[in-house]
Write a protein that holds these residues in place. Sequence first.
Motif, PDB file in Angstrom:
ATOM      1  N   VAL A 104      71.365  31.204  59.000  1.00  0.00           N
ATOM      2  CA  VAL A 104      70.742  31.663  60.245  1.00  0.00           C
ATOM      3  C   VAL A 104      70.675  33.190  60.318  1.00  0.00           C
ATOM      4  CG1 VAL A 104      71.321  29.631  61.610  1.00  0.00           C
ATOM      5  CG2 VAL A 104      72.976  31.489  61.420  1.00  0.00           C
ATOM      6  N   ALA A 105      71.566  33.876  59.614  1.00  0.00           N
ATOM      7  CA  ALA A 105      71.550  35.336  59.653  1.00  0.00           C
ATOM      8  C   ALA A 105      70.293  35.907  59.017  1.00  0.00           C
ATOM      9  CB  ALA A 105      72.788  35.891  58.958  1.00  0.00           C
ATOM     10  N   ARG A 106      69.619  35.126  58.161  1.00  0.00           N
ATOM     11  CA  ARG A 106      68.407  35.595  57.485  1.00  0.00           C
ATOM     12  C   ARG A 106      67.148  35.313  58.290  1.00  0.00           C
ATOM     13  NH1 ARG A 106      67.170  32.855  52.713  1.00  0.00           N
ATOM     14  NH2 ARG A 106      65.627  34.509  52.404  1.00  0.00           N
ATOM     15  N   ILE A 107      67.252  34.521  59.337  1.00  0.00           N
ATOM     16  CA  ILE A 107      66.066  34.134  60.095  1.00  0.00           C
ATOM     17  C   ILE A 107      65.533  35.334  60.864  1.00  0.00           C
ATOM     18  CG2 ILE A 107      65.214  32.706  61.984  1.00  0.00           C
ATOM     19  CD1 ILE A 107      67.174  30.554  61.120  1.00  0.00           C
ATOM     20  N   GLN A 108      64.234  35.579  60.767  1.00  0.00           N
ATOM     21  CA  GLN A 108      63.632  36.689  61.498  1.00  0.00           C
ATOM     22  C   GLN A 108      62.577  36.219  62.481  1.00  0.00           C
ATOM     23  OE1 GLN A 108      60.571  38.895  60.518  1.00  0.00           O
ATOM     24  NE2 GLN A 108      59.543  37.379  59.271  1.00  0.00           N
ATOM     25  N   GLN A 109      62.009  35.033  62.323  1.00  0.00           N
ATOM     26  CA  GLN A 109      60.997  34.562  63.257  1.00  0.00           C
ATOM     27  C   GLN A 109      60.969  33.041  63.253  1.00  0.00           C
ATOM     28  OE1 GLN A 109      57.243  36.604  63.141  1.00  0.00           O
ATOM     29  NE2 GLN A 109      56.115  34.863  63.906  1.00  0.00           N
ATOM     30  N   VAL A 110      60.873  32.457  64.449  1.00  0.00           N
ATOM     31  CA  VAL A 110      60.770  31.005  64.600  1.00  0.00           C
ATOM     32  C   VAL A 110      59.575  30.709  65.496  1.00  0.00           C
ATOM     33  CG1 VAL A 110      61.959  28.880  65.264  1.00  0.00           C
ATOM     34  CG2 VAL A 110      63.279  30.817  64.414  1.00  0.00           C
ATOM     35  N   GLU A 111      58.701  29.816  65.045  1.00  0.00           N
ATOM     36  CA  GLU A 111      57.500  29.487  65.794  1.00  0.00           C
ATOM     37  C   GLU A 111      57.433  27.986  66.041  1.00  0.00           C
ATOM     38  OE1 GLU A 111      54.026  30.834  63.828  1.00  0.00           O
ATOM     39  OE2 GLU A 111      54.307  32.930  64.393  1.00  0.00           O
ATOM     40  N   VAL A 112      56.920  27.629  67.210  1.00  0.00           N
ATOM     41  CA  VAL A 112      56.626  26.238  67.541  1.00  0.00           C
ATOM     42  C   VAL A 112      55.130  26.150  67.815  1.00  0.00           C
ATOM     43  CG1 VAL A 112      57.042  24.330  69.123  1.00  0.00           C
ATOM     44  CG2 VAL A 112      58.931  25.819  68.465  1.00  0.00           C
ATOM     45  N   ASP A 113      54.415  25.449  66.949  1.00  0.00           N
ATOM     46  CA  ASP A 113      52.963  25.277  67.084  1.00  0.00           C
ATOM     47  C   ASP A 113      52.650  23.872  67.557  1.00  0.00           C
ATOM     48  OD1 ASP A 113      52.683  27.803  66.191  1.00  0.00           O
ATOM     49  OD2 ASP A 113      51.835  27.299  64.232  1.00  0.00           O
ATOM     50  N   ARG A 114      51.677  23.784  68.471  1.00  0.00           N
ATOM     51  CA  ARG A 114      51.245  22.488  68.977  1.00  0.00           C
ATOM     52  C   ARG A 114      49.721  22.435  68.920  1.00  0.00           C
ATOM     53  NH1 ARG A 114      54.479  25.081  72.527  1.00  0.00           N
ATOM     54  NH2 ARG A 114      56.582  24.282  72.951  1.00  0.00           N
ATOM     55  N   SER A 115      49.184  21.640  67.995  1.00  0.00           N
ATOM     56  CA  SER A 115      47.742  21.431  67.970  1.00  0.00           C
ATOM     57  C   SER A 115      47.354  20.494  69.098  1.00  0.00           C
ATOM     58  CB  SER A 115      47.313  20.847  66.622  1.00  0.00           C
ATOM     59  OG  SER A 115      47.856  19.546  66.460  1.00  0.00           O
ATOM     60  N   LEU A 116      46.058  20.351  69.326  1.00  0.00           N
ATOM     61  CA  LEU A 116      45.592  19.491  70.415  1.00  0.00           C
ATOM     62  C   LEU A 116      46.053  18.050  70.215  1.00  0.00           C
ATOM     63  CD1 LEU A 116      43.943  19.033  72.967  1.00  0.00           C
ATOM     64  CD2 LEU A 116      41.905  18.795  71.532  1.00  0.00           C
ATOM     65  N   VAL A 117      45.901  17.536  68.993  1.00  0.00           N
ATOM     66  CA  VAL A 117      46.326  16.159  68.721  1.00  0.00           C
ATOM     67  C   VAL A 117      47.833  16.028  68.869  1.00  0.00           C
ATOM     68  CG1 VAL A 117      46.371  14.323  66.985  1.00  0.00           C
ATOM     69  CG2 VAL A 117      44.343  15.784  67.207  1.00  0.00           C
ATOM     70  N   ALA A 118      48.571  17.022  68.369  1.00  0.00           N
ATOM     71  CA  ALA A 118      50.027  16.967  68.465  1.00  0.00           C
ATOM     72  C   ALA A 118      50.485  16.998  69.919  1.00  0.00           C
ATOM     73  CB  ALA A 118      50.644  18.127  67.685  1.00  0.00           C
ATOM     74  N   ARG A 119      49.813  17.785  70.759  1.00  0.00           N
ATOM     75  CA  ARG A 119      50.195  17.848  72.177  1.00  0.00           C
ATOM     76  C   ARG A 119      49.979  16.498  72.847  1.00  0.00           C
ATOM     77  NH1 ARG A 119      47.476  22.835  75.107  1.00  0.00           N
ATOM     78  NH2 ARG A 119      48.758  22.014  76.793  1.00  0.00           N
ATOM     79  N   VAL A 120      48.886  15.826  72.499  1.00  0.00           N
ATOM     80  CA  VAL A 120      48.633  14.511  73.084  1.00  0.00           C
ATOM     81  C   VAL A 120      49.731  13.528  72.695  1.00  0.00           C
ATOM     82  CG1 VAL A 120      47.041  12.550  73.078  1.00  0.00           C
ATOM     83  CG2 VAL A 120      46.143  14.881  73.214  1.00  0.00           C
TER      84      VAL A 120
END
Length: 530
Positions: A113-129
């Motif tokens: 975890v000390a090496r982590i610099q960015q975390v993203e959560v992406d939701r496409s339209l189909v994924a959101r549904v």
Amino acid sequence: MPSEPPWPEPDGPARAWPPVSDAGFSAPRSLHPASIVLGVPLRQLIQGLVFPALIGAGAGPGPRFAVVVVAVILLVGGIGRLLAWQRFRFSFDGEVLRVDEGVLSRNHRALDVARIQQVEVDRSLVARVLGLATLRVETAGGSGEAEVELRVIPERDAVTLREALRAGKDAVTGAAAATPGGAVSGVGTADTTEPRDGREVVSMTLGRIVLAAVSGSRLLVLPAVLAASLQFLGDASELGGGSLDPETLGRRILALGIVGIIVLLIPASVVSATAVGVLRDWDWTMRRVGDDLHVSRGLLSTRDSVIPLARVQLVEVQRNWVRRGFGYAAIRVHSAGGGDDDRVTIPLVRDTEVDGLISQLLPGVAGVPMLRSHPTGARRRAVFRWVRASLVPTIALLAFPGLVGELRALGIVLPLIAAGLGLVEYGQLAHGRTDRVLAGRSGALSVTTGLAPLVKVQGVTRRASPFQRRLGLATLTAHVAGPGGDLTVLDLGEDAGRQLHAELVVAAADPYLPDIVSRQRRTVTPGQLW
């Protein structure tokens, strides 16, 4: 299912601080079954289906052969995706994110975890549904791709795991900072009095999103196109009266046709740019949570990004000629990493808001420092660069046979326009330095002011061409982590370049000293570096 092999341990000594909650992810988990289909990027799907189908339709006996080719690809690809999904496992114990994948060749990864610099959560339209999302984890040593990509998992699991990774990193960096000799550069402890969802740094209203879209670089050519169309229309109007020969009639029809097409394209381009901007940047919000920046945006497909402030390497204030006229700018934030996703752009802010935002993005920096203009020799260099760039189209316009007189005249005027732009660029050339940040400004039509924290400078390059040496000039580049993150100061004075180079070399060698004055007290002079 066969038993999973033991997880590999990450490199480095064992932790000395208390463990962190794993948020229920300590046991290996698999991706959501929908990842068999949704886990395939659209571009890869098109390349894997459309191109073979076209080849099959052209080389085979008929369209049935293309259908057979597509069916075979779908069958083989589906089996491969099913096996890959069955063999994919991930877990998190509070300190290490582990991923085990591969069908024939197994790949075991352990990400501290000390090496982590960015975390993203992406939701496409189909994924959101379907209530799903993709979690991407970037590291400082990434190579342009996400170090870990969980595509796709339940949305609540993605959000929970993102918060667990953040909490784990906060605990690790906080404990390291509290341990003698274990300080972590640029990482502070979170304010425990701050609300859990943080405080808002900046948000975009719908009006600003639309203005950012229509004033973006993609639409800046429209005025020139419109002027050209009016010129065509003027030429056509002069052809009226009397009898028209076929050649003159053809020119009139061509001019009116071009004008008609442009009249349709301009509003279509504006509408298209506005739609893309709204879909991409809807509800654009940046919050500061502890020592992290949380950015969320999107209408149909949404994206949530987390960028640690300690990883911000460079901040750029960008003003094209349209936005300068209305008192607006865009701000681009570069963080350490390997891909374009490590750049976050604040679409549009007022000039009066720039300094306040910089103080949020670069703690301890009050805003853009006072900048010094460059010597008069830089004016000749700026004009030369622009005129040199215009020589090829100028020669083409003057030498190409069969061009109308207006285009040949443009070939004569083009170098004069380029020289004028060179003078404009010289007026913008400037640089400045404080005890915390280096700043440089350049550009003509689009002016960019870059700010690099001195503690992030990893190396310095000073170069001078024969032309620059003759004019007593030099160009200095401060290297920071991340793609395209270098800050270049063009054509500053030779003596100023030597002095600034000496100071930045000391800063790069010892970034933990509190200010540049204490670095200068180490009796390092420019002459000792050459």
